[in-house]
Scaffold this active site. Sequence first.
Site, PDB file in Angstrom:
ATOM      1  CG  ASP A  28      27.758  53.966  37.130  1.00 61.51           C
ATOM      2  OD1 ASP A  28      28.091  53.890  38.321  1.00 61.51           O
ATOM      3  OD2 ASP A  28      28.384  53.437  36.207  1.00 61.51           O
ATOM      4  CG  ASP A  30      33.656  55.963  38.455  1.00 60.89           C
ATOM      5  OD1 ASP A  30      34.163  57.043  38.804  1.00 60.89           O
ATOM      6  OD2 ASP A  30      33.678  54.927  39.154  1.00 60.89           O
ATOM      7  CE  LYS A 174      39.472  38.968  34.929  1.00 65.20           C
ATOM      8  NZ  LYS A 174      38.250  39.557  35.268  1.00 65.20           N
ATOM      9  CB  SER A 176      47.994  44.660  37.153  1.00 67.66           C
ATOM     10  OG  SER A 176      48.872  43.582  37.353  1.00 67.66           O
ATOM     11  CB  ILE A 177      43.324  46.530  35.291  1.00 67.65           C
ATOM     12  CG1 ILE A 177      44.273  46.660  34.098  1.00 67.65           C
ATOM     13  CG2 ILE A 177      42.149  47.480  35.182  1.00 67.65           C
ATOM     14  CD1 ILE A 177      44.543  48.064  33.602  1.00 67.65           C
ATOM     15  NE  ARG A 178      41.042  42.234  41.768  1.00 65.61           N
ATOM     16  CZ  ARG A 178      41.510  40.991  41.837  1.00 65.61           C
ATOM     17  NH1 ARG A 178      40.912  40.008  41.187  1.00 65.61           N
ATOM     18  NH2 ARG A 178      42.596  40.730  42.559  1.00 65.61           N
ATOM     19  CG  ASP A 179      45.558  44.237  42.696  1.00 67.10           C
ATOM     20  OD1 ASP A 179      44.432  43.883  43.118  1.00 67.10           O
ATOM     21  OD2 ASP A 179      46.539  43.478  42.648  1.00 67.10           O
ATOM     22  CB  VAL A 180      44.891  50.363  39.270  1.00 60.58           C
ATOM     23  CG1 VAL A 180      44.822  51.877  39.174  1.00 60.58           C
ATOM     24  CG2 VAL A 180      46.213  49.875  38.708  1.00 60.58           C
ATOM     25  CB  ILE A 182      41.159  46.507  44.883  1.00 60.09           C
ATOM     26  CG1 ILE A 182      39.893  45.963  44.224  1.00 60.09           C
ATOM     27  CG2 ILE A 182      41.292  45.934  46.281  1.00 60.09           C
ATOM     28  CD1 ILE A 182      39.862  44.470  44.096  1.00 60.09           C
TER      29      ILE A 182
END
Length: 474
Positions: A28, A30, A174, A176-180, A182
Amino acid sequence: GGYNMLNPDAIFSNNEMSLSDIEIYGFDYDYTLVFYSKHLHTLIFNAARDLLINEHRYPAEIRKYDYDPNFAIRGLHYDVHRALLMKIDAFHYIQLGTVYRGLSVVPDEEVIAMYDGSHVPLEQMSDFYGKVKPQTQFMDIFSLPEMTLLSCVNEYFLKNNIDYEPVHLYKDVKDSIRDVHIKGIMYRAIEADIEKYICYAEQTRAVLAKLADHGKKMFLITNSPSSFVDKGMKFIVGKDWRDLFDVVIVQADKPNFFNDKRRPFRKVNERGVLLWDKIHKLQKGQIYKQGNLYEFLKLTGWRGSKVLYFGDHIYSDLADLTLKHGWRTGAIIPELRSEIKIMNTEKYIQTMTWLQTLTGLLEHMQVHRDPDSQMILEEWKKERKEMREINRNFFNAQFGSLFRTDENPTYFLRRLSRFADIYMASLSCLLNYEPDYTFYPRRTPLQHELPGWSDQLCTGTFRIPFLQETVQIK
């Protein structure tokens, strides 16, 4: 007796495995090939917090909360409906004293009243991180800022007596974290200041070089976008990094990559443009996007136990590979290094030794029914509870160790032992082993293979499991 120090740079095995059988190493990106500094969590937290305010219309006052790296640990569970963050053991029991509403601990009595005890029934436990079931588990390292943000916003609403729906809050955080991820906020920030965010590059380079020298094939499967991986790998390995890898797959969309048989691979050219050619072969030096594991296995023929795959996300990266495809798996768990260093301290060893002794005494003495003995027993129970708290605080003041509740393994550890053949703090641990080394797991005694506490006490010496200490009982 002398105490054998535990080695924080060792590789630990759940399953016997010889590296001489491994021809292909998969990684992987990260937190496996690349390690991030603590600045990254602060960045994710701040960016997600600002998205809550700007996009989801949350009160601007939540800006006063900063990221606290010492609040949460990985592997916690979150009860979405009750807005509680907690630590659960391998048998689905809540560890009392580790249940948090916002930033404050919930008293044991209240927890017991809410759950009719401290057991969480199986159907409430979420199997996978991210499905909105009543219980959600935070497994991967990126979830630390998410848990902390969730706790801060819960705290704000509670402190200000604002009526809110916990399910909506969970979903908004959730998203907002994803958008950081995406919206590329995180990728752009790291690319702009690689030295600030990426650490231990030279060790990763050394590991890959060593494997290449021994003629091993290597591949990379990551959810990150190609320009981001390219910049990072140039920084870590050098501009010819692709020569080391036989196959490179970006934006793989794991865990779907491992399960969805429909999505084909696409070639990505030098400028990052997606090409429409049908892929008949995965070529070296080329970057591919998406795809799926079945197609990958068909095109490469890399099946079974000659493949060793390293990831950091214990569910999505490792579970299916082991169970369906017979790949060997390695888990990278950075927390291991700091926890082992703590376990090597004199203070920890003393506390642990006394705790075990106390437990033995409790079991041995409980048969005495007279009031004096019963009073002493109560004292000991109280002391045992205090010692357990001291022990927990060595690792993390709120939640303790990633791997154990007071006695039992955590839910996190149970998943780890099921899905990972070997585990270690970082890839650099591989540098301490020759490529034909065989890992032999220690045989840990089962309960019925050990003498009882009381039998040990009668003999006057009292051996403590896992500690090379012998305590004299006066």
